[in-house]
Enzyme design. Structure first.
Site, PDB file in Angstrom:
ATOM      1  N   LEU A  36      33.941  53.613  35.598  1.00 32.52           N
ATOM      2  CA  LEU A  36      35.226  54.460  34.889  1.00 32.52           C
ATOM      3  C   LEU A  36      36.517  53.858  34.886  1.00 32.52           C
ATOM      4  O   LEU A  36      37.115  53.338  35.324  1.00 32.52           O
ATOM      5  CB  LEU A  36      34.913  55.807  36.290  1.00 32.52           C
ATOM      6  CG  LEU A  36      33.764  56.132  36.543  1.00 32.52           C
ATOM      7  CD1 LEU A  36      34.192  56.108  38.396  1.00 32.52           C
ATOM      8  CD2 LEU A  36      33.611  57.462  35.363  1.00 32.52           C
ATOM      9  N   SER A  37      37.693  55.330  34.663  1.00 27.35           N
ATOM     10  CA  SER A  37      38.768  55.208  34.338  1.00 27.35           C
ATOM     11  C   SER A  37      39.449  54.416  35.824  1.00 27.35           C
ATOM     12  O   SER A  37      39.391  55.212  36.698  1.00 27.35           O
ATOM     13  CB  SER A  37      39.613  56.152  33.681  1.00 27.35           C
ATOM     14  OG  SER A  37      40.761  56.091  32.959  1.00 27.35           O
ATOM     15  N   GLY A  38      40.340  53.391  35.528  1.00 25.54           N
ATOM     16  CA  GLY A  38      41.056  53.453  37.184  1.00 25.54           C
ATOM     17  C   GLY A  38      40.291  52.673  38.057  1.00 25.54           C
ATOM     18  O   GLY A  38      40.564  51.623  39.350  1.00 25.54           O
ATOM     19  N   SER A  39      38.987  52.167  37.645  1.00 26.30           N
ATOM     20  CA  SER A  39      37.923  51.048  38.309  1.00 26.30           C
ATOM     21  C   SER A  39      38.794  49.977  38.597  1.00 26.30           C
ATOM     22  O   SER A  39      38.161  48.893  39.336  1.00 26.30           O
ATOM     23  CB  SER A  39      36.422  50.812  37.716  1.00 26.30           C
ATOM     24  OG  SER A  39      36.252  50.596  36.690  1.00 26.30           O
ATOM     25  N   GLY A  40      39.521  49.211  37.785  1.00 28.60           N
ATOM     26  CA  GLY A  40      40.095  47.806  37.670  1.00 28.60           C
ATOM     27  C   GLY A  40      39.357  46.955  36.569  1.00 28.60           C
ATOM     28  O   GLY A  40      39.674  46.325  36.431  1.00 28.60           O
ATOM     29  N   LYS A  41      39.552  47.537  35.023  1.00 26.82           N
ATOM     30  CA  LYS A  41      38.652  46.669  34.648  1.00 26.82           C
ATOM     31  C   LYS A  41      38.952  45.586  33.704  1.00 26.82           C
ATOM     32  O   LYS A  41      38.912  45.002  33.390  1.00 26.82           O
ATOM     33  CB  LYS A  41      37.717  47.892  33.413  1.00 26.82           C
ATOM     34  CG  LYS A  41      36.141  48.715  33.832  1.00 26.82           C
ATOM     35  CD  LYS A  41      35.767  49.833  32.556  1.00 26.82           C
ATOM     36  CE  LYS A  41      37.082  50.443  32.129  1.00 26.82           C
ATOM     37  NZ  LYS A  41      37.683  51.135  32.941  1.00 26.82           N
ATOM     38  N   SER A  42      40.211  46.972  33.183  1.00 25.73           N
ATOM     39  CA  SER A  42      40.972  45.273  32.769  1.00 25.73           C
ATOM     40  C   SER A  42      41.842  44.600  33.367  1.00 25.73           C
ATOM     41  O   SER A  42      41.848  43.454  33.218  1.00 25.73           O
ATOM     42  CB  SER A  42      42.574  46.822  32.003  1.00 25.73           C
ATOM     43  OG  SER A  42      42.035  48.013  31.225  1.00 25.73           O
ATOM     44  N   SER A 109      32.928  52.587  28.067  1.00 26.61           N
ATOM     45  CA  SER A 109      31.448  52.874  27.249  1.00 26.61           C
ATOM     46  C   SER A 109      30.121  53.126  28.687  1.00 26.61           C
ATOM     47  O   SER A 109      30.064  52.468  28.805  1.00 26.61           O
ATOM     48  CB  SER A 109      31.104  51.365  27.187  1.00 26.61           C
ATOM     49  OG  SER A 109      31.682  50.610  28.354  1.00 26.61           O
TER      50      SER A 109
END
Length: 203
Positions: A36-42, A109
């Site tokens: 999700l957006s904000g999950s910390g992927k980047s 994604s």
């Protein structure tokens, strides 16, 4: 076969992927960070890249917002545009794998079939799905970019987790839980996976 495809004949060079991997001293692969957006992927992708870089590993990060300012700036956020977004990113990531590089792709994604499409672009073992797992309420509380607030206000449509679904990975290679694990623990989990399976050498 369409008319234009009849005139497309790929050129095969004498240097192949294995040659490039041998030169670099490690295997190449796609590390696909989904969540999700904000999950910390980047944040996680860049932290992993830093650790790999310190080891002399050739890497590159493909990040959602960065790609949308260039290659995919013509795309919106409809289901069809999201599919095309991932298709293009997958093809670019495949080129990085062929170049002998470990490419770290950080994208929401949200649809399983799109992630599976990218997996099928490369050989077995070259697509490592990393589920950056974090509850919606935590991601929304973080709301680093203010996107959830805008989605709740109806200013952003088709926002994943609010009015568009996120399909969790069924069998990801790695799961990290960013609401429970310190960043360094998550990074270590990914580095250990790469070492244990022979993508990179241990030190």
């Amino acid at each position: 076969m369409s008319g234009k495809e009849r005139f497309i004949i790929p050129h095969r060079g004498t240097i192949n992927k294995e040659d490039r991997q041998r030169l670099k001293g490690h295997r190449s692969a796609i590390l696909w960070f989904t969540g999700l957006s904000g999950s910390g992927k980047s944040t996680l992708a860049h932290a992993v890249e830093e650790r790999l870089f310190e080891r002399g590993i050739h890497t590159y990060v493909l990040d959602g917002d960065n790609i949308r300012t260039g290659l995919n700036k013509d795309l919106g956020f409809s289901k069809e545009d999201r599919e095309e977004n991932i298709r293009r990113i997958g093809e670019v990531a495949k080129l990085f794998v062929d170049a002998g590089i470990i490419v770290l792709s950080a994208f929401i994604s949200p649809y399983r079939k799109d992630r599976e499409f990218v997996r099928n672009l490369v050989e077995d073992g070259e697509f490592i799905e990393i589920y950056v797992k974090c509850p919606l309420e935590v991601c929304e509380a973080r709301d680093v970019k203010g996107l959830y607030k805008k989605a709740r206000e109806g200013l952003i449509k088709n926002f994943t987790g609010i009015d568009d679904p996120y399909e969790e990975p069924l069998n990801p290679e790695i799961i990290v839980e960013t609401d429970k694990e310190p960043l360094e623990e998550s990074v270590g989990k990914i580095i250990n996976y790469l070492v244990d399976r022979g993508y990179i050498n241990s030190f």
